[in-house]
Design an enzyme around this catalytic site. Structure first.
Site, PDB file in Angstrom:
ATOM      1  N   CYS A 144     -74.155 -99.272  14.687  1.00  0.00           N
ATOM      2  CA  CYS A 144     -75.293 -99.507  15.585  1.00  0.00           C
ATOM      3  C   CYS A 144     -75.466-101.002  15.766  1.00  0.00           C
ATOM      4  O   CYS A 144     -74.796-101.798  15.131  1.00  0.00           O
ATOM      5  CB  CYS A 144     -76.530 -98.894  14.957  1.00  0.00           C
ATOM      6  SG  CYS A 144     -76.268 -97.188  14.454  1.00  0.00           S
ATOM      7  N   ARG A 173     -72.085-101.957  20.621  1.00  0.00           N
ATOM      8  CA  ARG A 173     -71.931-101.397  19.278  1.00  0.00           C
ATOM      9  C   ARG A 173     -72.402 -99.947  19.206  1.00  0.00           C
ATOM     10  O   ARG A 173     -72.176 -99.268  18.204  1.00  0.00           O
ATOM     11  CB  ARG A 173     -72.713-102.226  18.273  1.00  0.00           C
ATOM     12  CG  ARG A 173     -72.316-103.705  18.238  1.00  0.00           C
ATOM     13  CD  ARG A 173     -73.190-104.462  17.255  1.00  0.00           C
ATOM     14  NE  ARG A 173     -72.978-103.933  15.925  1.00  0.00           N
ATOM     15  CZ  ARG A 173     -72.033-104.407  15.093  1.00  0.00           C
ATOM     16  NH1 ARG A 173     -71.258-105.391  15.490  1.00  0.00           N
ATOM     17  NH2 ARG A 173     -71.873-103.875  13.903  1.00  0.00           N
ATOM     18  N   TRP A 226     -75.447 -95.719  17.426  1.00  0.00           N
ATOM     19  CA  TRP A 226     -74.237 -94.909  17.577  1.00  0.00           C
ATOM     20  C   TRP A 226     -74.412 -93.789  16.560  1.00  0.00           C
ATOM     21  O   TRP A 226     -74.394 -94.022  15.354  1.00  0.00           O
ATOM     22  CB  TRP A 226     -72.972 -95.722  17.251  1.00  0.00           C
ATOM     23  CG  TRP A 226     -71.729 -94.993  17.615  1.00  0.00           C
ATOM     24  CD1 TRP A 226     -71.095 -94.989  18.835  1.00  0.00           C
ATOM     25  CD2 TRP A 226     -70.923 -94.143  16.757  1.00  0.00           C
ATOM     26  NE1 TRP A 226     -69.971 -94.190  18.782  1.00  0.00           N
ATOM     27  CE2 TRP A 226     -69.838 -93.650  17.532  1.00  0.00           C
ATOM     28  CE3 TRP A 226     -71.023 -93.747  15.426  1.00  0.00           C
ATOM     29  CZ2 TRP A 226     -68.871 -92.791  17.014  1.00  0.00           C
ATOM     30  CZ3 TRP A 226     -70.056 -92.885  14.914  1.00  0.00           C
ATOM     31  CH2 TRP A 226     -69.001 -92.420  15.703  1.00  0.00           C
ATOM     32  N   ASN A 280     -78.013 -99.783  10.147  1.00  0.00           N
ATOM     33  CA  ASN A 280     -76.642 -99.636  10.660  1.00  0.00           C
ATOM     34  C   ASN A 280     -75.771 -99.288   9.463  1.00  0.00           C
ATOM     35  O   ASN A 280     -75.680-100.068   8.513  1.00  0.00           O
ATOM     36  CB  ASN A 280     -76.157-100.944  11.290  1.00  0.00           C
ATOM     37  CG  ASN A 280     -74.662-100.871  11.615  1.00  0.00           C
ATOM     38  OD1 ASN A 280     -74.121 -99.791  11.819  1.00  0.00           O
ATOM     39  ND2 ASN A 280     -74.004-102.020  11.601  1.00  0.00           N
ATOM     40  N   GLY A 281     -75.172 -98.109   9.472  1.00  0.00           N
ATOM     41  CA  GLY A 281     -74.344 -97.705   8.336  1.00  0.00           C
ATOM     42  C   GLY A 281     -74.535 -96.236   8.041  1.00  0.00           C
ATOM     43  O   GLY A 281     -75.041 -95.482   8.879  1.00  0.00           O
ATOM     44  N   GLU A 327     -50.350 -98.248  23.082  1.00  0.00           N
ATOM     45  CA  GLU A 327     -51.545 -98.984  23.497  1.00  0.00           C
ATOM     46  C   GLU A 327     -51.965 -98.599  24.920  1.00  0.00           C
ATOM     47  O   GLU A 327     -53.158 -98.384  25.195  1.00  0.00           O
ATOM     48  CB  GLU A 327     -51.311-100.493  23.400  1.00  0.00           C
ATOM     49  CG  GLU A 327     -52.473-101.374  23.825  1.00  0.00           C
ATOM     50  CD  GLU A 327     -53.779-101.124  23.092  1.00  0.00           C
ATOM     51  OE1 GLU A 327     -54.829-101.581  23.580  1.00  0.00           O
ATOM     52  OE2 GLU A 327     -53.774-100.409  22.059  1.00  0.00           O
ATOM     53  N   LYS A 367     -55.611 -96.991  25.902  1.00  0.00           N
ATOM     54  CA  LYS A 367     -56.509 -97.579  26.913  1.00  0.00           C
ATOM     55  C   LYS A 367     -56.933 -96.528  27.935  1.00  0.00           C
ATOM     56  O   LYS A 367     -58.102 -96.384  28.275  1.00  0.00           O
ATOM     57  CB  LYS A 367     -55.833 -98.772  27.616  1.00  0.00           C
ATOM     58  CG  LYS A 367     -55.698-100.007  26.728  1.00  0.00           C
ATOM     59  CD  LYS A 367     -56.959-100.756  26.486  1.00  0.00           C
ATOM     60  CE  LYS A 367     -57.662-100.507  25.203  1.00  0.00           C
ATOM     61  NZ  LYS A 367     -57.113-100.820  23.928  1.00  0.00           N
ATOM     62  N   GLU A 398     -59.319 -93.910  26.228  1.00  0.00           N
ATOM     63  CA  GLU A 398     -60.665 -94.294  25.790  1.00  0.00           C
ATOM     64  C   GLU A 398     -61.594 -94.687  26.926  1.00  0.00           C
ATOM     65  O   GLU A 398     -62.814 -94.602  26.775  1.00  0.00           O
ATOM     66  CB  GLU A 398     -60.593 -95.383  24.720  1.00  0.00           C
ATOM     67  CG  GLU A 398     -60.067 -96.714  25.124  1.00  0.00           C
ATOM     68  CD  GLU A 398     -60.061 -97.685  23.923  1.00  0.00           C
ATOM     69  OE1 GLU A 398     -59.135 -98.490  23.852  1.00  0.00           O
ATOM     70  OE2 GLU A 398     -60.988 -97.605  23.095  1.00  0.00           O
ATOM     71  N   HIS A 426     -37.558 -84.199  22.029  1.00  0.00           N
ATOM     72  CA  HIS A 426     -37.836 -83.355  20.854  1.00  0.00           C
ATOM     73  C   HIS A 426     -39.175 -82.627  20.983  1.00  0.00           C
ATOM     74  O   HIS A 426     -39.792 -82.256  19.986  1.00  0.00           O
ATOM     75  CB  HIS A 426     -37.800 -84.212  19.579  1.00  0.00           C
ATOM     76  CG  HIS A 426     -36.513 -84.956  19.435  1.00  0.00           C
ATOM     77  ND1 HIS A 426     -35.327 -84.356  19.085  1.00  0.00           N
ATOM     78  CD2 HIS A 426     -36.226 -86.263  19.672  1.00  0.00           C
ATOM     79  CE1 HIS A 426     -34.361 -85.255  19.076  1.00  0.00           C
ATOM     80  NE2 HIS A 426     -34.871 -86.421  19.427  1.00  0.00           N
ATOM     81  N   LYS A 481     -67.757-100.605  19.681  1.00  0.00           N
ATOM     82  CA  LYS A 481     -66.797-101.710  19.565  1.00  0.00           C
ATOM     83  C   LYS A 481     -66.315-101.942  18.150  1.00  0.00           C
ATOM     84  O   LYS A 481     -65.150-102.256  17.908  1.00  0.00           O
ATOM     85  CB  LYS A 481     -67.451-102.986  20.098  1.00  0.00           C
ATOM     86  CG  LYS A 481     -66.559-104.200  20.094  1.00  0.00           C
ATOM     87  CD  LYS A 481     -65.447-104.050  21.088  1.00  0.00           C
ATOM     88  CE  LYS A 481     -64.420-105.150  21.085  1.00  0.00           C
ATOM     89  NZ  LYS A 481     -63.231-104.831  21.832  1.00  0.00           N
TER      90      LYS A 481
HETATM   91  C1  AGP Z   1     -59.599-100.304  20.983  1.00  0.00           C
HETATM   92  O1  AGP Z   1     -59.737-100.469  22.329  1.00  0.00           O
HETATM   93  C2  AGP Z   1     -60.707 -99.669  20.315  1.00  0.00           C
HETATM   94  N1  AGP Z   1     -61.897-100.350  20.551  1.00  0.00           N
HETATM   95  C3  AGP Z   1     -60.479 -99.407  18.843  1.00  0.00           C
HETATM   96  O2  AGP Z   1     -59.341 -98.619  18.710  1.00  0.00           O
HETATM   97  C4  AGP Z   1     -60.312-100.657  17.970  1.00  0.00           C
HETATM   98  O3  AGP Z   1     -59.085-101.250  18.198  1.00  0.00           O
HETATM   99  C5  AGP Z   1     -60.387-100.227  16.499  1.00  0.00           C
HETATM  100  O4  AGP Z   1     -61.657 -99.676  16.282  1.00  0.00           O
HETATM  101  C6  AGP Z   1     -60.138-101.390  15.548  1.00  0.00           C
HETATM  102  O5  AGP Z   1     -61.122-102.346  15.710  1.00  0.00           O
HETATM  103  P1  AGP Z   1     -60.929-103.782  15.025  1.00  0.00           P
HETATM  104  O6  AGP Z   1     -59.731-104.436  15.632  1.00  0.00           O
HETATM  105  O7  AGP Z   1     -62.211-104.501  15.340  1.00  0.00           O
HETATM  106  O8  AGP Z   1     -60.767-103.543  13.553  1.00  0.00           O
END
Ligand code: AGP
Length: 618
Positions: free
Chosen positions: A2, A27, A75, A101-102, A491, A495, A498, A514, A613
């Site tokens: 959060c 966040r 979150w 937060n946690g 990657e 992208k 997500e 396979h 994030k």
């Molecule tokens: C990537 O676009 C995502 N936001 C997520 O996979 C991110 O890379 C992952 O949570 C790791 O975050 P960090 O690099 O801050 O540890």
């Protein structure tokens, strides 16, 4: 994960809180709320499901006076996003108000105990249990004078708590104070004149001050308008370590772009130049990574390198594995931090463990760092947020100078991480003779021109947007790559997943036969990253196998490639580059494609559903 923000001073807290929550919304954006206090009147709580904008609408025309306040954007972990589960939470008898937060891991047991004490709960959150635990400790657990000492109440309560927390606490007993406590989740205090700003990271604070204090695990801060008292759970006084934040407000604004993600994609030439500045010396063909100075010999003579990370950072780790093995001939493994920390891994003394994290706060990666340290490994960090937890836990490291990354989908941090890994592998390879001077110099030249080559690709964004238009309505897709381009395929798929919510899988191209090849038909776009390299002929065959099943092929190719152009449905050209550096160029069209498809589908690109994030909980 959060977003937490707090203010104590003489300004109108509600304005600072709302602005701060908007800065922290990346966040978590399931619900939002604030609590306002001042010495004169009682505390008021305003909270609701949805975005900070909904909260701002809610408090319009309401009493939002007060010079002390705390705010939260959520979150959801425990309890669905709704008004009741939104923070701040007030204790049953109104003695305490807090935001969190946690995750409180033993909340169920604590809840049961409190219910036996007559506490009634409105929602399903672990945080509502915590606020009532504070009240229980204050009303029933402590006796005599102790009750009137805020840090005693906080310390005694937190001793009963298992889990992670970043907390801001208001107590009607001490209306002129904010109490902050941290364990696992980040908290930063901004030091002003006669005022303090508290937040999960520095982005809501730099508008007011650049002087900050990063709280450590088990720190408790008692904050009033006139001062700050810092101690830890063992009641040992702590000397505040005031540091200066090195980024400014412009860097966290959209700068005229529609979305942070697009701005950050276009910032990559600059972020890679900044990440190389003072480290990659083009003229004398030299790489110098000051942050590794105290462990460089160990790195050069390493028997094994283990890279731990999550998500996009894990993909950068795979590129790192290929680089260290090719340039420095050091056996390298890449681990999902979440798996690594629980599978009782074999970690030898002097193993080199590299933790990659944009935020520097990802809980699983942080835990993997602590595990490796405990086992006697040399733990190095590659992070983007100065002062975050992972850099403070590691013995050495390299900051990616990508600047604040606000868009939830990581872009510029990924290429900055790969740039750092490339410089690390190059300098270790030169030192341990994995690379000769000529090969090294050639790589310096190639790396040095990467930013301008990315600028060339960004100029082709219109052609990439047109191709994106063609596939924006699909529901599945496959990404293929070989060697260094396999993690780029992963990657690209991440992208698209997500931010557009299209199901996408990345595979090593040869793996397609396979199994995944069964998915291919005329409705499935297959994105193939196929720049020239030592397995080029193989990837051409893979493209023909897809075309034989009527798949739609979008290929990222080296400029002037005519072979694949004659087979694929669409091609996106990138400038010629050394194969080991190709991930830095080939990922750009994939970032743009996912961005365009997501915007065309009307998705919230900067705040995709269900994501946040920085994943500060397990
Ligand atoms: C990537 O676009 C995502 N936001 C997520 O996979 C991110 O890379 C992952 O949570 C790791 O975050 P960090 O690099 O801050 O540890």
């Amino acid at each position: 994960m959060c977003g937490i923000v707090g203010f104590i001073g003489n300004r109108k807290a509600s304005e600072i809180l709302i602005k701060g929550l908007k800065r922290l919304e990346y966040r978590g954006y399931d619900s939002a709320g604030i609590a306002l206090c001042d010495n004169k009147s009682s505390c008021r709580i305003y909270k609701c499901k949805g975005k900070v904008q909904d909260l701002e609408d809610l408090i319009r025309n309401k009493d939002s006076e007060g010079t002390i306040g705390i705010g939260h954007t959520r979150w959801a972990t425990h309890g669905e996003p709704n008004d009741t589960n939104a923070h701040p939470h007030m204790s049953m008898n109104g003695k305490f108000i807090l935001i969190h937060n946690g995750i409180i891991e033993n909340y169920a047991k604590l809840k049961k105990g409190l219910e036996e004490e007559g506490y009634v709960f409105k929602g399903e959150t672990d945080t509502e249990v915590l606020v009532n635990l504070f009240e229980y400790v204050y009303l029933k657990h402590l006796t005599g004078e102790e009750r009137h000492i805020p840090e005693v109440v906080v310390r005694e309560t937190l001793k009963m708590v298992e889990g992670a927390y970043g907390l801001l606490i208001l107590c009607t007993e001490y209306p002129d104070l904010i109490i902050a406590a941290r364990k696992g989740s980040p908290l930063v205090i901004g030091v002003g004149t006669g005022e303090y700003f508290i937040a999960s990271d520095a982005t809501p604070i730099i508008e007011y001050t650049n002087s900050v204090i990063y709280l450590n695990d088990d720190d408790i801060a008692i904050i009033s308008k006139t001062g700050l008292n810092l101690m830890n759970l063992k009641n040992i006084k702590q000397k505040p370590n005031i540091q200066q934040v090195d980024f400014n407000l412009d860097e966290i604004e959209k700068g005229g772009f529609d979305h942070y993600m697009l701005k950050e994609i276009y910032e990559q030439p600059r972020s890679i130049r900044d990440t190389c500045r003072g480290r990659l010396d083009f003229k004398s063909k030299y790489v110098h990574l000051g942050g590794l100075y105290n462990v460089f010999d160990e790195l050069v003579n390493a028997k094994r390198i283990i890279i731990v990370a999550c998500g996009t950072s894990w993909h950068a780790g795979i590129v790192g594995e290929y680089l260290f093995e090719e340039f420095a001939r050091i056996p390298t493994e890449v681990e999902y931090a979440s798996e690594f920390r629980y599978r009782n891994p074999i970690i030898n003394k002097n193993d080199i463990v590299i933790a990659i994290s944009q935020s520097g706060e990802t809980a699983d990666t942080l835990a993997a760092v602590k595990l490796a340290k405990k086992a006697g490994a040399i733990v190095i960090g590659i992070c983007n947020v100065v002062g975050s937890s992972i850099p403070r836990e590691t013995v050495a490291g390299v900051y990616t100078h990508a600047g604040p990354e606000i868009g939830v989908a990581s872009t510029k941090a990924f290429t900055a991480q790969i740039t750092v890994l490339t410089m690390m592998a190059m300098s270790v390879g030169l030192a341990n003779k994995g690379l000769n001077r000529e090969e090294f110099s050639q790589l310096v030249d190639e790396l040095y021109i990467i930013p301008e080559k990315i600028e060339e690709i960004l100029e082709k964004s219109e052609c990439i947007r047109e191709i994106s238009e063609k596939i924006k309505d699909v529901s599945n897709s496959i990404y293929l790559g070989r060697g260094y381009l396999y993690p780029v395929a992963l990657e690209g798929a991440l992208k698209l997943k997500e931010i557009s919510y299209i199901h996408a899988e990345g595979y090593p191209a040869a793996e397609m036969k396979h199994g995944p090849i069964a998915l291919i038909d005329e409705k499935l776009p297959v994105i193939v990253i196929a720049t020239k390299d030592n397995s080029y002929d193989k990837i051409v065959s893979n493209i023909q196998e897809v075309k034989a099943r009527k798949g739609v092929v979008i290929a990222v190719v080296t400029e002037g490639d005519t072979t694949i152009k004659s087979i694929a449905d669409y091609v996106i050209e990138v400038p010629k580059i050394d194969f080991a550096l190709a991930p830095l160029l080939t990922v750009i069209p994939l970032q743009l494609m996912s961005y365009y498809i997501a915007t065309m589908r009307g998705c919230d690109v900067d705040q995709p559903r269900n994501l946040a994030k920085s994943v500060t909980v397990e």
